[in-house]
Design a protein around this motif. Structure first.
Motif, PDB file in Angstrom:
ATOM      1  N   GLN A  26       0.791  -1.211   0.031  1.00  0.00           N
ATOM      2  CA  GLN A  26      -0.038   0.150  -0.003  1.00  0.00           C
ATOM      3  C   GLN A  26       0.863   1.101  -0.060  1.00  0.00           C
ATOM      4  O   GLN A  26       0.712   2.211  -0.655  1.00  0.00           O
ATOM      5  CB  GLN A  26      -0.845  -0.129   1.127  1.00  0.00           C
ATOM      6  CG  GLN A  26      -1.987  -0.995   1.200  1.00  0.00           C
ATOM      7  CD  GLN A  26      -1.360  -2.421   1.728  1.00  0.00           C
ATOM      8  OE1 GLN A  26      -0.382  -2.399   2.107  1.00  0.00           O
ATOM      9  NE2 GLN A  26      -2.412  -3.545   1.541  1.00  0.00           N
ATOM     10  N   GLN A  65      -7.819   5.515  -5.551  1.00  0.00           N
ATOM     11  CA  GLN A  65      -7.765   4.339  -4.851  1.00  0.00           C
ATOM     12  C   GLN A  65      -7.497   3.312  -5.622  1.00  0.00           C
ATOM     13  O   GLN A  65      -8.153   2.720  -6.338  1.00  0.00           O
ATOM     14  CB  GLN A  65      -9.140   4.077  -4.098  1.00  0.00           C
ATOM     15  CG  GLN A  65      -9.416   5.168  -3.186  1.00  0.00           C
ATOM     16  CD  GLN A  65      -8.194   5.094  -1.925  1.00  0.00           C
ATOM     17  OE1 GLN A  65      -7.743   4.286  -1.374  1.00  0.00           O
ATOM     18  NE2 GLN A  65      -7.776   6.600  -1.726  1.00  0.00           N
ATOM     19  N   VAL A  66      -6.279   2.485  -5.342  1.00  0.00           N
ATOM     20  CA  VAL A  66      -5.777   1.275  -6.120  1.00  0.00           C
ATOM     21  C   VAL A  66      -6.657   0.123  -5.617  1.00  0.00           C
ATOM     22  O   VAL A  66      -6.468  -0.175  -4.525  1.00  0.00           O
ATOM     23  CB  VAL A  66      -4.194   1.029  -6.271  1.00  0.00           C
ATOM     24  CG1 VAL A  66      -3.870  -0.243  -6.906  1.00  0.00           C
ATOM     25  CG2 VAL A  66      -3.685   2.320  -6.680  1.00  0.00           C
ATOM     26  N   ASP A  67      -7.204  -0.486  -6.589  1.00  0.00           N
ATOM     27  CA  ASP A  67      -7.856  -1.957  -6.256  1.00  0.00           C
ATOM     28  C   ASP A  67      -6.755  -3.096  -6.469  1.00  0.00           C
ATOM     29  O   ASP A  67      -6.390  -3.237  -7.538  1.00  0.00           O
ATOM     30  CB  ASP A  67      -8.993  -2.265  -7.166  1.00  0.00           C
ATOM     31  CG  ASP A  67      -9.672  -3.473  -6.852  1.00  0.00           C
ATOM     32  OD1 ASP A  67      -9.013  -4.551  -6.597  1.00  0.00           O
ATOM     33  OD2 ASP A  67     -11.022  -3.490  -6.940  1.00  0.00           O
ATOM     34  N   VAL A  68      -6.156  -3.516  -5.378  1.00  0.00           N
ATOM     35  CA  VAL A  68      -5.061  -4.487  -5.597  1.00  0.00           C
ATOM     36  C   VAL A  68      -5.267  -5.794  -6.187  1.00  0.00           C
ATOM     37  O   VAL A  68      -4.634  -6.171  -6.803  1.00  0.00           O
ATOM     38  CB  VAL A  68      -4.534  -4.463  -3.912  1.00  0.00           C
ATOM     39  CG1 VAL A  68      -3.343  -5.514  -4.067  1.00  0.00           C
ATOM     40  CG2 VAL A  68      -3.942  -3.432  -3.445  1.00  0.00           C
ATOM     41  N   ASP A  69      -6.620  -6.146  -6.018  1.00  0.00           N
ATOM     42  CA  ASP A  69      -6.950  -7.292  -6.597  1.00  0.00           C
ATOM     43  C   ASP A  69      -7.240  -7.237  -8.346  1.00  0.00           C
ATOM     44  O   ASP A  69      -6.709  -7.959  -8.970  1.00  0.00           O
ATOM     45  CB  ASP A  69      -8.244  -7.730  -6.171  1.00  0.00           C
ATOM     46  CG  ASP A  69      -8.283  -8.442  -4.986  1.00  0.00           C
ATOM     47  OD1 ASP A  69      -7.337  -9.108  -4.461  1.00  0.00           O
ATOM     48  OD2 ASP A  69      -9.167  -8.385  -4.076  1.00  0.00           O
ATOM     49  N   ASP A  70      -7.584  -5.902  -8.626  1.00  0.00           N
ATOM     50  CA  ASP A  70      -7.620  -5.558 -10.129  1.00  0.00           C
ATOM     51  C   ASP A  70      -6.357  -5.516 -10.613  1.00  0.00           C
ATOM     52  O   ASP A  70      -5.971  -5.700 -11.631  1.00  0.00           O
ATOM     53  CB  ASP A  70      -8.448  -4.385 -10.243  1.00  0.00           C
ATOM     54  CG  ASP A  70      -9.795  -4.324 -10.392  1.00  0.00           C
ATOM     55  OD1 ASP A  70     -10.105  -5.506 -10.285  1.00  0.00           O
ATOM     56  OD2 ASP A  70     -10.433  -3.453 -10.483  1.00  0.00           O
ATOM     57  N   ARG A  72      -3.529  -6.947  -9.328  1.00  0.00           N
ATOM     58  CA  ARG A  72      -2.963  -8.222  -9.624  1.00  0.00           C
ATOM     59  C   ARG A  72      -3.468  -8.955 -10.792  1.00  0.00           C
ATOM     60  O   ARG A  72      -2.698  -9.553 -11.332  1.00  0.00           O
ATOM     61  CB  ARG A  72      -3.290  -9.307  -8.135  1.00  0.00           C
ATOM     62  CG  ARG A  72      -2.578 -10.469  -8.422  1.00  0.00           C
ATOM     63  CD  ARG A  72      -3.107 -11.271  -7.117  1.00  0.00           C
ATOM     64  NE  ARG A  72      -4.618 -11.191  -6.756  1.00  0.00           N
ATOM     65  CZ  ARG A  72      -5.476 -12.026  -7.381  1.00  0.00           C
ATOM     66  NH1 ARG A  72      -5.121 -12.908  -8.380  1.00  0.00           N
ATOM     67  NH2 ARG A  72      -6.659 -11.836  -7.208  1.00  0.00           N
TER      68      ARG A  72
END
Length: 94
Positions: A26, A65-70, A72
């Motif tokens: 993050q 806001q970064v969507d970490v799942d997206d 990845r």
């Protein structure tokens, strides 16, 4: 895969709360976005884009806001994961 912060024998050297905060995914993403926002403002300051546009875009970057799942899934989909075959990739000289 274990990193040095979670490694059974290296964690004593590297694992502490401060280091974990600095190197967390993050925090890395936050710093990447800060660099992009600063670069956008610099483009405005040198006249490459209108200053007002640069400031508006930089503010949007900072609020993103970064969507970490997206992230990845996109990284895996676009071929930048561990299974990438770089033998046939042509790189542009700098």
């Amino acid at each position: 895969m274990t990193n040095v912060f979670e490694n059974p024998w290296l964690s004593g050297l590297f694992a502490d709360a401060g280091a974990a905060r600095i190197w967390s995914p993050q925090q890395q993403l936050k710093h990447m976005l800060s660099v992009e926002a600063a670069f956008t403002r610099a483009l405005g300051n040198v006249g490459s884009v209108p200053v007002d546009d640069a400031e508006r875009i930089a503010a949007q970057i900072e609020g993103f806001q970064v969507d970490v799942d997206d992230l990845r899934l996109g990284t895996a989909r676009d071929g930048h994961g561990p299974d990438i075959n770089t033998a046939n990739i042509q790189f542009m000289p700098i």
